[in-house]
Scaffold this motif. Sequence first.
Motif, mmCIF file in Angstrom:
data_model
loop_
_atom_site.group_PDB
_atom_site.id
_atom_site.type_symbol
_atom_site.label_atom_id
_atom_site.label_comp_id
_atom_site.label_asym_id
_atom_site.label_seq_id
_atom_site.Cartn_x
_atom_site.Cartn_y
_atom_site.Cartn_z
ATOM 1 N N HIS A 1 -7.785 -2.434 2.262
ATOM 2 C CA HIS A 1 -6.643 -1.966 3.034
ATOM 3 C C HIS A 1 -6.780 -0.583 3.932
ATOM 4 O O HIS A 1 -7.347 0.216 3.320
ATOM 5 C CB HIS A 1 -5.494 -1.850 1.991
ATOM 6 C CG HIS A 1 -5.000 -2.853 1.437
ATOM 7 N ND1 HIS A 1 -3.986 -3.893 2.394
ATOM 8 C CD2 HIS A 1 -5.125 -3.724 0.284
ATOM 9 C CE1 HIS A 1 -3.728 -5.077 1.613
ATOM 10 N NE2 HIS A 1 -4.099 -5.005 0.462
ATOM 11 N N PRO B 1 -4.331 2.307 6.366
ATOM 12 C CA PRO B 1 -3.014 2.286 6.390
ATOM 13 C C PRO B 1 -2.360 1.671 7.549
ATOM 14 O O PRO B 1 -2.962 1.759 8.602
ATOM 15 C CB PRO B 1 -2.751 3.977 6.458
ATOM 16 C CG PRO B 1 -3.889 4.245 5.701
ATOM 17 C CD PRO B 1 -5.091 3.347 5.803
ATOM 18 N N ILE C 1 0.859 -1.159 -0.097
ATOM 19 C CA ILE C 1 -0.026 0.103 0.115
ATOM 20 C C ILE C 1 0.879 1.173 -0.183
ATOM 21 O O ILE C 1 1.999 1.125 0.508
ATOM 22 C CB ILE C 1 -0.801 -0.188 1.337
ATOM 23 C CG1 ILE C 1 -2.102 -0.658 1.176
ATOM 24 C CG2 ILE C 1 -1.374 1.580 1.638
ATOM 25 C CD1 ILE C 1 -2.920 -0.644 2.375
ATOM 26 N N SER C 2 0.504 2.135 -0.859
ATOM 27 C CA SER C 2 1.001 3.716 -0.475
ATOM 28 C C SER C 2 0.214 4.192 0.481
ATOM 29 O O SER C 2 -0.978 4.434 0.362
ATOM 30 C CB SER C 2 1.094 4.426 -1.854
ATOM 31 O OG SER C 2 2.260 3.826 -2.610
ATOM 32 N N LEU C 3 0.559 4.654 1.457
ATOM 33 C CA LEU C 3 -0.312 5.086 2.710
ATOM 34 C C LEU C 3 -1.157 6.633 2.269
ATOM 35 O O LEU C 3 -0.583 7.445 1.659
ATOM 36 C CB LEU C 3 0.683 5.488 3.822
ATOM 37 C CG LEU C 3 1.486 4.254 4.415
ATOM 38 C CD1 LEU C 3 2.093 4.779 5.551
ATOM 39 C CD2 LEU C 3 0.622 3.164 4.689
ATOM 40 N N LEU C 4 -2.168 6.453 2.715
ATOM 41 C CA LEU C 4 -3.216 7.429 2.451
ATOM 42 C C LEU C 4 -3.036 8.411 3.816
ATOM 43 O O LEU C 4 -3.754 8.257 4.521
ATOM 44 C CB LEU C 4 -4.604 6.838 2.257
ATOM 45 C CG LEU C 4 -4.876 5.971 1.226
ATOM 46 C CD1 LEU C 4 -6.408 5.739 1.072
ATOM 47 C CD2 LEU C 4 -4.781 6.876 -0.161
ATOM 48 N N SER C 5 -2.131 9.235 3.387
ATOM 49 C CA SER C 5 -1.814 10.291 4.509
ATOM 50 C C SER C 5 -2.418 11.495 3.983
ATOM 51 O O SER C 5 -3.466 11.599 3.245
ATOM 52 C CB SER C 5 -0.365 10.447 5.060
ATOM 53 O OG SER C 5 0.345 10.702 3.840
ATOM 54 N N GLN D 1 0.923 9.287 -6.020
ATOM 55 C CA GLN D 1 0.401 7.915 -5.893
ATOM 56 C C GLN D 1 -0.313 7.381 -7.251
ATOM 57 O O GLN D 1 0.105 6.234 -7.677
ATOM 58 C CB GLN D 1 -0.957 7.908 -4.995
ATOM 59 C CG GLN D 1 -1.539 6.542 -4.831
ATOM 60 C CD GLN D 1 -0.726 5.543 -4.161
ATOM 61 O OE1 GLN D 1 -0.880 5.373 -2.833
ATOM 62 N NE2 GLN D 1 -0.165 4.678 -4.619
ATOM 63 N N ILE E 1 -0.060 2.065 9.924
ATOM 64 C CA ILE E 1 0.736 2.999 10.609
ATOM 65 C C ILE E 1 0.511 3.073 11.913
ATOM 66 O O ILE E 1 -0.766 2.834 12.475
ATOM 67 C CB ILE E 1 0.882 4.148 9.657
ATOM 68 C CG1 ILE E 1 -0.824 4.887 9.626
ATOM 69 C CG2 ILE E 1 1.347 4.231 8.497
ATOM 70 C CD1 ILE E 1 -0.657 6.116 9.019
ATOM 71 N N MET F 1 -6.305 6.906 8.969
ATOM 72 C CA MET F 1 -7.267 5.968 8.451
ATOM 73 C C MET F 1 -8.496 6.108 8.526
ATOM 74 O O MET F 1 -9.254 5.672 7.805
ATOM 75 C CB MET F 1 -7.026 4.716 9.747
ATOM 76 C CG MET F 1 -5.624 4.344 10.006
ATOM 77 S SD MET F 1 -5.809 3.052 11.447
ATOM 78 C CE MET F 1 -3.968 2.973 11.770
#
Length: 457
Positions: free
Chosen positions: A96, A98, A10-14, A310, A100, A106
């Motif tokens: 998915h 994140p 995953i590329s984190l959804l920040s 992304q 973290i 999230m």
Amino acid sequence: MKNFFFTLFISLLSGAFVTLTAQELVSNGQREIVFKSVNVIPMDQERVIENQTVVVKNGRITALGDDAKVKFNKDALVINAKGKYLTPGWAEIHAHVPPIDDIEPMKEVLILYLVNGITTIRGMLGHPKHLELRSKINSGAILGPHFYTTGPSFNGQTVKNAERGAEMVREQKAAGYDYLKLHPGLTKETFPAIAKTAHEVGIPFVGHVSFNVGVWRAIDAKYSTIDHMDGFVEALTPGIDTLVEQETGLFGSWIGARAETTLIPKLMEGLRKNNIRVVATQALAERWLSPLPAEEYTDDPEMKYMKPEQVQGWTNTKNTYLSNPNFSKVGAEKLIQIRRKLIYECQKNGVELLLGSDAPQIFNVPGFSIHHEMKYMVDAGLTPYQTLRTGTVNVASYLNKTDSGTIKTGNVSDLVLLSGNPLKDINQTRNIEGVMIGTNWLSKDYLANELKKLEKK
């Protein structure tokens, strides 16, 4: 390529996150919520019950019947749903969130699922913070779909020997995860130890089938779900034992043209007899592994909810696939067709399909990708009703939630209001007028406002 898959994850959804308060939600409490003059798609069979009144209170459907017969309190919130369609909320069984330490980003992903009518998710790359997230969703402190979570990944890097595999199973069971997530890289030595210990302590294992394990061992070991139909193409390929993993490609992408359809009945029998559910994630295959160029997807409206970098990363990954020396347009087309046939054969042979698309992943935006998944399932030969069952009735059965998956008095009030009939056109699942999750009614305006906050460009 398979090893690349689990490092990609995953590329984190920040970025900006959504803050929700009770004051921002419509009717977040004890008040009755009434859907007036609505067409109900109960999902107990393929039918529409027209001009119904549905009453919801305290997270349950308390009444359902003809408009003239159903009574409700005068202070109820009445939603004029004439001409609209009410269906159970859907599930995303390969989601998915994140992985973290910060719980705040999230929430953004949870909203993306909810605005798309998804009221249940299974997180497929677990993290200790997800246990806290699950608890806060259950208590109502955080607004989100019902959340089930796997633990951290079992793969060739995290499991170096059988002893460590068994130890990880016990650790994750004790921590309280719902499932174990298996990724590529497990071996004929490590996988049996994981499976044996999981059965002993009572925690299901789900996900990928490692190349050196193979789908037949996976079936015998009684996976709870096999996701991505991983290992299926390999199982249909004569001489697979003479090939190394690098020659087969992700999900058999380099050998799809060699798959023998005459071997499908044996595969279906094994899956059915062992009660193994299948999460196809066809949206991942159709958008990543098809011969279509990246530009086919980069302008999709939902891409504005992902960071530009992304989307560029996804474009680069797609282009890397298309430029691989093993790639051919004919081979890619045959891969997609054999996967569609496998989905159809699962439905035909009583192998239960569960709705899941794998997002955020290559051109799959959380929430939105489940509508692509449903369309691809219809393209594979399922009827819209059969497709909708994979995200409602089948999931309720899988989770053993007898009060979910259908619309009837006493069931949980996880509902989606649509402007059109998805039994006639599966694309109507995108035309959402509002979402009911527990005691919260999320109106069309509310959903639009939340989506506006999430735009990245």
